[in-house]
Design a protein around this motif. Structure first.
Motif, PDB file in Angstrom:
ATOM      1  N   GLY A 147       5.523   3.791   8.786  1.00  0.00           N
ATOM      2  CA  GLY A 147       6.692   3.677   7.922  1.00  0.00           C
ATOM      3  C   GLY A 147       6.568   2.586   6.885  1.00  0.00           C
ATOM      4  O   GLY A 147       7.136   2.686   5.785  1.00  0.00           O
ATOM      5  N   MET A 148       5.805   1.539   7.201  1.00  0.00           N
ATOM      6  CA  MET A 148       5.665   0.439   6.247  1.00  0.00           C
ATOM      7  C   MET A 148       4.753   0.785   5.086  1.00  0.00           C
ATOM      8  O   MET A 148       4.611  -0.006   4.148  1.00  0.00           O
ATOM      9  N   MET A 149       4.116   1.947   5.134  1.00  0.00           N
ATOM     10  CA  MET A 149       3.383   2.418   3.961  1.00  0.00           C
ATOM     11  C   MET A 149       4.324   2.551   2.761  1.00  0.00           C
ATOM     12  O   MET A 149       3.908   2.419   1.603  1.00  0.00           O
ATOM     13  N   GLY A 150       5.606   2.808   3.023  1.00  0.00           N
ATOM     14  CA  GLY A 150       6.586   2.915   1.950  1.00  0.00           C
ATOM     15  C   GLY A 150       6.721   1.642   1.132  1.00  0.00           C
ATOM     16  O   GLY A 150       7.148   1.695  -0.034  1.00  0.00           O
ATOM     17  N   LEU A 151       6.375   0.502   1.707  1.00  0.00           N
ATOM     18  CA  LEU A 151       6.420  -0.736   0.938  1.00  0.00           C
ATOM     19  C   LEU A 151       5.484  -0.654  -0.262  1.00  0.00           C
ATOM     20  O   LEU A 151       5.830  -1.062  -1.370  1.00  0.00           O
ATOM     21  N   ASN A 152       4.291  -0.126  -0.028  1.00  0.00           N
ATOM     22  CA  ASN A 152       3.306  -0.039  -1.097  1.00  0.00           C
ATOM     23  C   ASN A 152       3.707   0.981  -2.155  1.00  0.00           C
ATOM     24  O   ASN A 152       3.667   0.700  -3.359  1.00  0.00           O
TER      25      ASN A 152
ATOM     26  N   GLY B 228      -8.766  -3.362  -8.209  1.00  0.00           N
ATOM     27  CA  GLY B 228      -7.325  -3.272  -7.995  1.00  0.00           C
ATOM     28  C   GLY B 228      -6.901  -1.912  -7.502  1.00  0.00           C
ATOM     29  O   GLY B 228      -6.122  -1.795  -6.547  1.00  0.00           O
ATOM     30  N   TYR B 229      -7.416  -0.855  -8.115  1.00  0.00           N
ATOM     31  CA  TYR B 229      -7.068   0.496  -7.684  1.00  0.00           C
ATOM     32  C   TYR B 229      -7.655   0.811  -6.307  1.00  0.00           C
ATOM     33  O   TYR B 229      -7.004   1.459  -5.478  1.00  0.00           O
ATOM     34  N   THR B 230      -8.879   0.375  -6.055  1.00  0.00           N
ATOM     35  CA  THR B 230      -9.502   0.629  -4.748  1.00  0.00           C
ATOM     36  C   THR B 230      -8.698  -0.019  -3.625  1.00  0.00           C
ATOM     37  O   THR B 230      -8.438   0.604  -2.588  1.00  0.00           O
ATOM     38  N   LEU B 231      -8.296  -1.260  -3.820  1.00  0.00           N
ATOM     39  CA  LEU B 231      -7.522  -1.951  -2.791  1.00  0.00           C
ATOM     40  C   LEU B 231      -6.112  -1.388  -2.676  1.00  0.00           C
ATOM     41  O   LEU B 231      -5.510  -1.420  -1.586  1.00  0.00           O
ATOM     42  N   TYR B 232      -5.568  -0.870  -3.780  1.00  0.00           N
ATOM     43  CA  TYR B 232      -4.255  -0.213  -3.705  1.00  0.00           C
ATOM     44  C   TYR B 232      -4.321   1.006  -2.785  1.00  0.00           C
ATOM     45  O   TYR B 232      -3.470   1.194  -1.919  1.00  0.00           O
ATOM     46  N   TYR B 233      -5.331   1.861  -2.974  1.00  0.00           N
ATOM     47  CA  TYR B 233      -5.485   3.014  -2.092  1.00  0.00           C
ATOM     48  C   TYR B 233      -5.751   2.560  -0.656  1.00  0.00           C
ATOM     49  O   TYR B 233      -5.211   3.128   0.300  1.00  0.00           O
ATOM     50  N   ALA B 234      -6.582   1.538  -0.503  1.00  0.00           N
ATOM     51  CA  ALA B 234      -6.926   1.049   0.837  1.00  0.00           C
ATOM     52  C   ALA B 234      -5.691   0.560   1.587  1.00  0.00           C
ATOM     53  O   ALA B 234      -5.625   0.680   2.813  1.00  0.00           O
ATOM     54  N   THR B 235      -4.719   0.016   0.865  1.00  0.00           N
ATOM     55  CA  THR B 235      -3.503  -0.488   1.513  1.00  0.00           C
ATOM     56  C   THR B 235      -2.795   0.616   2.291  1.00  0.00           C
ATOM     57  O   THR B 235      -2.385   0.423   3.441  1.00  0.00           O
ATOM     58  N   ASN B 236      -2.647   1.786   1.666  1.00  0.00           N
ATOM     59  CA  ASN B 236      -2.007   2.905   2.362  1.00  0.00           C
ATOM     60  C   ASN B 236      -2.803   3.313   3.598  1.00  0.00           C
ATOM     61  O   ASN B 236      -2.232   3.615   4.655  1.00  0.00           O
TER      62      ASN B 236
ATOM     63  N   ASN C 137      -0.372  -4.513  -5.143  1.00  0.00           N
ATOM     64  CA  ASN C 137       0.791  -5.393  -5.041  1.00  0.00           C
ATOM     65  C   ASN C 137       0.791  -6.142  -3.723  1.00  0.00           C
ATOM     66  O   ASN C 137      -0.172  -6.065  -2.948  1.00  0.00           O
ATOM     67  N   ALA C 138       1.875  -6.846  -3.453  1.00  0.00           N
ATOM     68  CA  ALA C 138       1.952  -7.721  -2.280  1.00  0.00           C
ATOM     69  C   ALA C 138       1.893  -6.961  -0.965  1.00  0.00           C
ATOM     70  O   ALA C 138       1.653  -7.571   0.085  1.00  0.00           O
ATOM     71  N   ALA C 139       2.086  -5.641  -0.975  1.00  0.00           N
ATOM     72  CA  ALA C 139       1.981  -4.871   0.264  1.00  0.00           C
ATOM     73  C   ALA C 139       0.580  -4.973   0.859  1.00  0.00           C
ATOM     74  O   ALA C 139       0.411  -4.853   2.080  1.00  0.00           O
ATOM     75  N   PHE C 140      -0.437  -5.200   0.034  1.00  0.00           N
ATOM     76  CA  PHE C 140      -1.804  -5.355   0.527  1.00  0.00           C
ATOM     77  C   PHE C 140      -1.902  -6.556   1.461  1.00  0.00           C
ATOM     78  O   PHE C 140      -2.556  -6.491   2.508  1.00  0.00           O
ATOM     79  N   ILE C 141      -1.246  -7.640   1.105  1.00  0.00           N
ATOM     80  CA  ILE C 141      -1.269  -8.838   1.950  1.00  0.00           C
ATOM     81  C   ILE C 141      -0.586  -8.555   3.284  1.00  0.00           C
ATOM     82  O   ILE C 141      -1.072  -8.959   4.349  1.00  0.00           O
ATOM     83  N   TRP C 142       0.529  -7.842   3.241  1.00  0.00           N
ATOM     84  CA  TRP C 142       1.228  -7.505   4.479  1.00  0.00           C
ATOM     85  C   TRP C 142       0.400  -6.546   5.332  1.00  0.00           C
ATOM     86  O   TRP C 142       0.415  -6.628   6.561  1.00  0.00           O
ATOM     87  N   ALA C 143      -0.350  -5.655   4.707  1.00  0.00           N
ATOM     88  CA  ALA C 143      -1.220  -4.747   5.462  1.00  0.00           C
ATOM     89  C   ALA C 143      -2.288  -5.528   6.218  1.00  0.00           C
ATOM     90  O   ALA C 143      -2.590  -5.228   7.388  1.00  0.00           O
ATOM     91  N   LEU C 144      -2.873  -6.530   5.571  1.00  0.00           N
ATOM     92  CA  LEU C 144      -3.864  -7.373   6.247  1.00  0.00           C
ATOM     93  C   LEU C 144      -3.227  -8.127   7.416  1.00  0.00           C
ATOM     94  O   LEU C 144      -3.835  -8.255   8.495  1.00  0.00           O
ATOM     95  N   ALA C 145      -2.005  -8.608   7.212  1.00  0.00           N
ATOM     96  CA  ALA C 145      -1.307  -9.302   8.292  1.00  0.00           C
ATOM     97  C   ALA C 145      -1.031  -8.360   9.461  1.00  0.00           C
ATOM     98  O   ALA C 145      -1.171  -8.744  10.629  1.00  0.00           O
ATOM     99  N   CYS C 146      -0.661  -7.114   9.157  1.00  0.00           N
ATOM    100  CA  CYS C 146      -0.418  -6.133  10.221  1.00  0.00           C
ATOM    101  C   CYS C 146      -1.686  -5.845  11.011  1.00  0.00           C
ATOM    102  O   CYS C 146      -1.642  -5.646  12.233  1.00  0.00           O
ATOM    103  N   ALA C 147      -2.837  -5.819  10.331  1.00  0.00           N
ATOM    104  CA  ALA C 147      -4.103  -5.615  11.034  1.00  0.00           C
ATOM    105  C   ALA C 147      -4.337  -6.745  12.029  1.00  0.00           C
ATOM    106  O   ALA C 147      -4.768  -6.509  13.169  1.00  0.00           O
TER     107      ALA C 147
END
Length: 379
Positions: free
Chosen positions: A267-272, A61-69, A208-218
């Motif tokens: 700017g969408m990093m702020g979501l996370n 969970g923590y690894t993927l949280y950092y990866a999201t940013n 959190n859900a920002a990880f899913i949006w990050a994958l979608a942005c990729a």
């Protein structure tokens, strides 16, 4: 095609796979020497780091949280890089983008959750894009170099945020420069809550859900850069601006377009951080993610798939490094930062350090494969 020449006289798999892997091994080798000098075992350190990053569900969970940013900031850098631009302003663009997210959550929380989330996404993207537009315009129309202007805008963004949080957005009755807490429905759902809805037990982490949006942005970046006319124009300007002009493509227009998209992604990093984890506006929530995103993008060869892999690696370094510092007292948190810096140095600044050593072997291998193919055709 996997064997096509990717530059430097090497096949694509070597440039995009072998060299980053060798650089990563070299960075860990140097780190191991430093740990050995301190009197600790490098092997035990690697085991502790990997276990701390992937050894249990909370670590994931923590690894993927950092990866999201890192996904957001690396995608931002990659879009600009494909246009031949070195956007070093992801930190400031992420900071201002977080302001856009925070303002939406603070002043539009009368909206229901299903409307507030897209509004916050658009707010973060628009604020980040606006912050990137000025350096883009200055390079496209006035010839000011984007590296210089984006560095300057990082400091301006930090100053603007200090002023706003100290004088405008600060919660009444407190001294700490931060806003009030967001309303309950103005927060992104945490992954443990989302897993709970599916009946899956998951430990409480910042993911959190920002990880899913990050994958979608990729995925969206991959489609845009390689499967649209605008992406083709972007890459053409980055490869050869003179040829782009000859083909009727405007470099100035594409510079602005690339930087605006880059700023929106940062700017969408702020979501996370703002809407997902801190659930309020506060100082320094970017924590250097914008700068590390540059190394993540370079290691991932500015491709969304490579960026996802590199983001996972750097997320593991952040989370596993914290566990390493806890389990090995001689390996301080500062030394973990040194290890991260060595990885950034080898995969970024020294990414082609081992190129001369591998070129003769790879070229001989390529020639042998071509000769074997020719002989097979003659038979």
């Amino acid at each position: 095609m996997a064997t096509a020449d990717a530059g430097f006289g090497l096949p694509r798999w070597a440039v995009n796979g072998l060299l980053p892997l060798v650089n990563l091994v070299a960075a860990f080798a140097v780190s191991g020497i430093v740990i050995l000098i301190l009197g600790e075992s490098p092997v035990e350190a690697v085991v502790a780091l990997v276990r701390g990053a992937f050894g249990f569900r909370e670590a994931w969970g923590y690894t993927l949280y950092y990866a999201t940013n890192f996904i957001f900031t690396a995608l931002a850098f990659s879009i600009a890089a494909h246009c031949g631009l070195f956007n070093i302003g992801g930190e400031g663009q992420g900071y201002i983008g977080g302001l856009g997210v925070g303002l939406a959550c603070l002043y539009l929380d009368v909206l229901p959750f299903f409307l507030l989330v897209p509004v916050a996404i658009v707010g973060g993207a628009l604020f980040g894009a606006a912050w990137a537009w000025v350096p883009a315009y200055l390079q496209a129309r006035r010839g000011s170099h984007v590296v210089i202007t984006t560095i300057m805008f990082n400091f301006i963004a930090a100053t603007v945020m200090v002023y706003l949080l100290v004088n405008v957005l600060i919660e009444p009755g407190q001294m700490s420069p931060q806003s009030r807490d967001f309303a309950e429905h103005a927060r992104l759902p945490a992954m443990h809550d989302m897993m709970g809805w599916l009946g899956i037990d998951f430990p409480r982490t910042p993911l959190n859900a920002a990880f899913i949006w990050a994958l979608a942005c990729a995925g969206l970046v991959w489609v845009y850069v390689w499967h649209t006319r605008w992406g083709y124009e972007l890459r053409t300007v980055g490869a050869n601006p003179d040829a782009a002009v000859y083909a009727g493509i405007s470099p100035a227009r594409n510079i602005v377009r690339a930087m605006v998209i880059s700023g929106a992604l940062a700017g969408m990093m702020g979501l996370n951080e703002v809407m997902g984890v801190n659930q309020r506006l506060l100082l320094n929530f970017t924590a250097g993610y914008g700068f590390v995103g540059i190394a993540v993008s370079l290691m991932g060869r500015n491709h969304p798939v490579g960026i996802l892999v590199a983001s996972l690696l750097f997320g593991a370094l952040y989370q596993g490094g914290a566990e390493l510092a806890f389990e090995m007292p001689r390996v301080s948190r500062e030394l973990v930062v040194v290890i991260q810096g060595l990885v950034i140095m080898f995969v970024g600044a020294l990414e082609f350090l081992f190129l001369p050593a591998f070129r003769p072997w790879l070229q001989k291998r390529r020639q042998a494969a071509s000769a074997a193919a020719a002989a097979a055709e003659q038979e």
